[in-house]
Design a protein around this motif. Structure first.
Motif, PDB file in Angstrom:
ATOM      1  N   GLU A   1       0.833  -1.209   0.000  1.00 44.50           N
ATOM      2  CA  GLU A   1       0.000   0.000   0.000  1.00 44.50           C
ATOM      3  C   GLU A   1       0.869   1.262   0.000  1.00 44.50           C
ATOM      4  N   THR A   2       1.916   1.251   0.782  1.00 44.13           N
ATOM      5  CA  THR A   2       2.835   2.398   0.825  1.00 44.13           C
ATOM      6  C   THR A   2       3.559   2.540  -0.509  1.00 44.13           C
TER       7      THR A   2
ATOM      8  N   ASP B   1       2.475   1.657  -3.422  1.00 42.97           N
ATOM      9  CA  ASP B   1       1.497   2.194  -4.379  1.00 42.97           C
ATOM     10  C   ASP B   1       1.336   3.709  -4.222  1.00 42.97           C
ATOM     11  N   GLN B   2       1.307   4.181  -2.974  1.00 43.28           N
ATOM     12  CA  GLN B   2       1.201   5.623  -2.731  1.00 43.28           C
ATOM     13  C   GLN B   2       2.423   6.357  -3.262  1.00 43.28           C
TER      14      GLN B   2
ATOM     15  N   ARG C   1       2.238   6.462  -7.080  1.00 42.78           N
ATOM     16  CA  ARG C   1       1.249   7.470  -7.500  1.00 42.78           C
ATOM     17  C   ARG C   1       1.807   8.878  -7.346  1.00 42.78           C
TER      18      ARG C   1
END
Length: 81
Positions: A7-8, A10-11, A14
């Motif tokens: 998740e990190t 992916d952030q 982005r």
């Protein structure tokens, strides 16, 4: 072995992608070409090409119009002026 949770990661990806889009018009054309064709299209496939091209065209300050209309070219008069 990844030390960053997915998740990190992916952030971060982005955030980096958004930063690239922001400065896209300042990047040299060879860098734009490399990022577009040799990275994004190779990574995600040809099906993304038209959608990505339109997205960048809309964001690219040298090719987009703040009023949302295509730029009009003023045609030279018949006297060449």
């Amino acid at each position: 072995m990844d030390t960053i949770p997915r998740e990190t990661a992916d952030q971060l990806i982005r955030a980096l992608g958004e930063a690239v889009v922001r400065i896209w018009s300042n990047l040299p054309q060879d860098v734009q070409h490399h990022l577009f064709d040799e990275e994004a299209i190779t990574l995600k496939g040809e099906t993304i090409r038209p959608q990505l091209a339109v997205y960048l065209h809309d964001k690219h300050r040298r090719t987009s119009c703040p009023l949302g209309k295509p730029r009009e070219m003023i045609e030279p008069d018949s006297l060449g002026g």
